[in-house]
Design a protein around this motif. Structure first.
Motif, PDB file in Angstrom:
ATOM      1  N   ILE A   1       0.833  -1.206   0.000  1.00  0.00           N
ATOM      2  CA  ILE A   1       0.000   0.000   0.000  1.00  0.00           C
ATOM      3  C   ILE A   1       0.866   1.253   0.000  1.00  0.00           C
ATOM      4  CG2 ILE A   1      -1.656   1.349   1.368  1.00  0.00           C
ATOM      5  CD1 ILE A   1      -2.806  -1.377   2.327  1.00  0.00           C
ATOM      6  N   TYR A   2       1.889   1.261   0.857  1.00  0.00           N
ATOM      7  CA  TYR A   2       2.766   2.432   0.945  1.00  0.00           C
ATOM      8  C   TYR A   2       3.487   2.670  -0.382  1.00  0.00           C
ATOM      9  CZ  TYR A   2       6.678   5.409   2.232  1.00  0.00           C
ATOM     10  OH  TYR A   2       7.599   6.426   2.266  1.00  0.00           O
ATOM     11  N   VAL A   3       4.096   1.620  -0.948  1.00  0.00           N
ATOM     12  CA  VAL A   3       4.859   1.765  -2.187  1.00  0.00           C
ATOM     13  C   VAL A   3       3.944   2.148  -3.349  1.00  0.00           C
ATOM     14  CG1 VAL A   3       6.247   0.529  -3.891  1.00  0.00           C
ATOM     15  CG2 VAL A   3       6.712   0.219  -1.455  1.00  0.00           C
ATOM     16  N   PHE A   4       2.788   1.509  -3.447  1.00  0.00           N
ATOM     17  CA  PHE A   4       1.823   1.810  -4.507  1.00  0.00           C
ATOM     18  C   PHE A   4       1.454   3.293  -4.500  1.00  0.00           C
ATOM     19  CE2 PHE A   4      -2.617   2.299  -5.862  1.00  0.00           C
ATOM     20  CZ  PHE A   4      -2.630   1.640  -7.080  1.00  0.00           C
ATOM     21  N   GLN A   5       1.165   3.822  -3.319  1.00  0.00           N
ATOM     22  CA  GLN A   5       0.768   5.226  -3.220  1.00  0.00           C
ATOM     23  C   GLN A   5       1.927   6.163  -3.536  1.00  0.00           C
ATOM     24  OE1 GLN A   5      -0.899   5.123   0.769  1.00  0.00           O
ATOM     25  NE2 GLN A   5      -2.979   4.797  -0.022  1.00  0.00           N
ATOM     26  N   GLN A   6       3.143   5.777  -3.158  1.00  0.00           N
ATOM     27  CA  GLN A   6       4.316   6.591  -3.482  1.00  0.00           C
ATOM     28  C   GLN A   6       4.551   6.634  -4.998  1.00  0.00           C
ATOM     29  OE1 GLN A   6       6.457   8.459  -1.334  1.00  0.00           O
ATOM     30  NE2 GLN A   6       4.639   8.147  -0.065  1.00  0.00           N
ATOM     31  N   ILE A   7       4.402   5.500  -5.661  1.00  0.00           N
ATOM     32  CA  ILE A   7       4.579   5.450  -7.118  1.00  0.00           C
ATOM     33  C   ILE A   7       3.533   6.312  -7.800  1.00  0.00           C
ATOM     34  CG2 ILE A   7       4.481   3.951  -9.163  1.00  0.00           C
ATOM     35  CD1 ILE A   7       5.589   1.694  -7.380  1.00  0.00           C
ATOM     36  N   GLN A   8       2.297   6.231  -7.348  1.00  0.00           N
ATOM     37  CA  GLN A   8       1.239   7.067  -7.921  1.00  0.00           C
ATOM     38  C   GLN A   8       1.540   8.543  -7.697  1.00  0.00           C
ATOM     39  OE1 GLN A   8      -2.579   5.590  -6.371  1.00  0.00           O
ATOM     40  NE2 GLN A   8      -2.964   4.824  -8.444  1.00  0.00           N
ATOM     41  N   HIS A   9       2.051   8.874  -6.506  1.00  0.00           N
ATOM     42  CA  HIS A   9       2.393  10.260  -6.201  1.00  0.00           C
ATOM     43  C   HIS A   9       3.446  10.791  -7.175  1.00  0.00           C
ATOM     44  CE1 HIS A   9       2.887  13.849  -3.744  1.00  0.00           C
ATOM     45  NE2 HIS A   9       4.193  13.650  -3.732  1.00  0.00           N
ATOM     46  N   ARG A  10       4.358   9.915  -7.606  1.00  0.00           N
ATOM     47  CA  ARG A  10       5.388  10.312  -8.580  1.00  0.00           C
ATOM     48  C   ARG A  10       4.833  10.310 -10.005  1.00  0.00           C
ATOM     49  NH1 ARG A  10       8.583   7.341  -4.850  1.00  0.00           N
ATOM     50  NH2 ARG A  10       8.323   5.346  -5.948  1.00  0.00           N
ATOM     51  N   LYS A  11       3.533   9.957 -10.139  1.00  0.00           N
ATOM     52  CA  LYS A  11       2.854   9.880 -11.437  1.00  0.00           C
ATOM     53  C   LYS A  11       3.481   8.822 -12.350  1.00  0.00           C
ATOM     54  CE  LYS A  11       1.210  14.658 -11.284  1.00  0.00           C
ATOM     55  NZ  LYS A  11      -0.003  14.236 -10.560  1.00  0.00           N
ATOM     56  N   ASN A  12       4.009   7.761 -11.728  1.00  0.00           N
ATOM     57  CA  ASN A  12       4.484   6.600 -12.471  1.00  0.00           C
ATOM     58  C   ASN A  12       3.473   5.469 -12.329  1.00  0.00           C
ATOM     59  OD1 ASN A  12       6.771   7.916 -13.343  1.00  0.00           O
ATOM     60  ND2 ASN A  12       8.065   7.143 -11.696  1.00  0.00           N
ATOM     61  N   PHE A  13       3.718   4.372 -13.048  1.00  0.00           N
ATOM     62  CA  PHE A  13       2.724   3.293 -13.100  1.00  0.00           C
ATOM     63  C   PHE A  13       3.228   2.081 -12.319  1.00  0.00           C
ATOM     64  CE2 PHE A  13      -0.105   0.101 -14.743  1.00  0.00           C
ATOM     65  CZ  PHE A  13      -1.280   0.811 -15.029  1.00  0.00           C
ATOM     66  N   PRO A  14       2.464   1.600 -11.347  1.00  0.00           N
ATOM     67  CA  PRO A  14       2.901   0.443 -10.556  1.00  0.00           C
ATOM     68  C   PRO A  14       2.750  -0.868 -11.343  1.00  0.00           C
ATOM     69  CG  PRO A  14       1.239   1.769  -9.396  1.00  0.00           C
ATOM     70  CD  PRO A  14       1.213   2.175 -10.833  1.00  0.00           C
ATOM     71  N   VAL A  15       3.802  -1.691 -11.288  1.00  0.00           N
ATOM     72  CA  VAL A  15       3.786  -3.005 -11.942  1.00  0.00           C
ATOM     73  C   VAL A  15       4.090  -4.052 -10.872  1.00  0.00           C
ATOM     74  CG1 VAL A  15       4.785  -4.481 -13.722  1.00  0.00           C
ATOM     75  CG2 VAL A  15       4.557  -2.002 -14.126  1.00  0.00           C
TER      76      VAL A  15
END
Length: 305
Positions: A85-99
């Motif tokens: 959850i933490y990493v997913f939200q951080q990636i979204q915050h950077r406007k990148n796409f989680p894989v």
């Protein structure tokens, strides 16, 4: 795009990480590992950390939840869901796409089906009650608590069985809480090889990792202070290589038993993924024999539909 997550899954030795990295490089993606053993530092060859797979055209694709704990610590699905959850939200915050990429079915489903999880503390009283029972007796106790025993690794070793019983007892006595899982819309991609090709890839990779020094890796872990029992807990490579190093198996016996165990593990993974489909998770299966670029193009087309 209707998706906010790409999940790439498949049994061991199917090239998940390389494919995830190639797709991520095209979509400004970052990889989140869903592997229950790759979280451990120093456990590299035995867990299949192919670090070079994270590089595409000389550029490293960002990755997460690899090498975040010391060997010997008991990482679990609750910790994974929280960390995801933490990493997913951080990636979204950077406007990148989680894989999300991995083969640990329980970890994948904890995200894709938003399992309601609670952290389970050790139960010393229960452990004392179970002390002295055989692995077979512990297996029967667990089956009585959990009739559909999907995760057979729970009873692979004595310590795993004790912990599995501990978790089931805690869940029975405590109300499960809602996790703060964000809304997930995942495109799920499975890498498909026929059974014989999968077996060939597993055997080839096992031989390669032994040549690259997997035995030395396990010896270093033992030399660092980990006990044989602690390493055997992690199963598969660490179980059989440890048994060889402490003199309980010859090299040939170790190789033969480990090869069979990995084939059986891959079969259980595929059974889990088919079960995920029956439980409502849609998986698009991509032909693993296709060239990398064709697989990448197929996935990107599905993402953009």
């Amino acid at each position: 795009m209707k998706y906010n997550l790409l999940t790439i899954l498949g049994p061991t030795a199917t090239g998940k990480t390389g494919l995830a990295a190639h797709v991520a490089s095209k979509i400004d993606g970052e990889i989140i590992s869903a592997d229950s053993r790759q979280v451990y530092r120093g456990m590299d060859l035995g867990t299949g950390k192919d670090y070079e797979d994270y590089f595409v055209n000389g550029v490293e694709v960002p990755s997460h939840l690899v090498d975040i704990e010391d060997a010997g610590v008991h990482y679990n699905v609750y910790r994974f869901q929280t960390d995801f959850i933490y990493v997913f939200q951080q990636i979204q915050h950077r406007k990148n796409f989680p894989v999300l990429c991995g083969g640990s079915g329980l970890y994948l489903e904890a995200v894709l089906r938003n399992y309601r999880l609670i952290e389970v503390p050790p139960n010393k009283e229960l452990r004392n009650e179970l002390k002295g029972k055989s692995l077979e007796e512990l297996t029967e106790i667990l089956k009585a608590m959990k009739p559909k025993l999907h995760n057979h690794s729970d009873v692979e070793t004595y310590r795993r069985a004790i912990r599995a019983i501990e978790i089931e007892k805690y869940y029975a006595e405590h109300q499960q809480e809602d996790s703060e899982m964000p809304e997930i819309e995942s495109l799920n991609i499975g890498i498909d090889f026929d059974r014989e090709m999968r077996r060939q890839r597993i055997t080839k990779r096992l031989k390669q990792r032994l040549e690259e020094g997997m035995l030395d890796e396990v010896q270093r872990l033992l030399d660092s202070g980990l006990t044989p029992e602690q390493l055997i807990y992690y199963g598969l490579e660490y179980k059989f290589l440890t048994l060889h190093l402490i003199g309980e198996l010859s090299y040939d016996e170790m190789f033969s038993k480990l090869e069979i165990a990995i084939h059986q593990f891959a079969k259980r993974q595929m059974t889990w993924f088919r079960g995920m489909e029956k439980r409502g998770t849609k998986i698009h299966w991509v032909n693993g024999h296709l060239p990398m670029e064709e697989k990448v193009d197929e996935i990107i087309c599905l993402l953009n539909e």
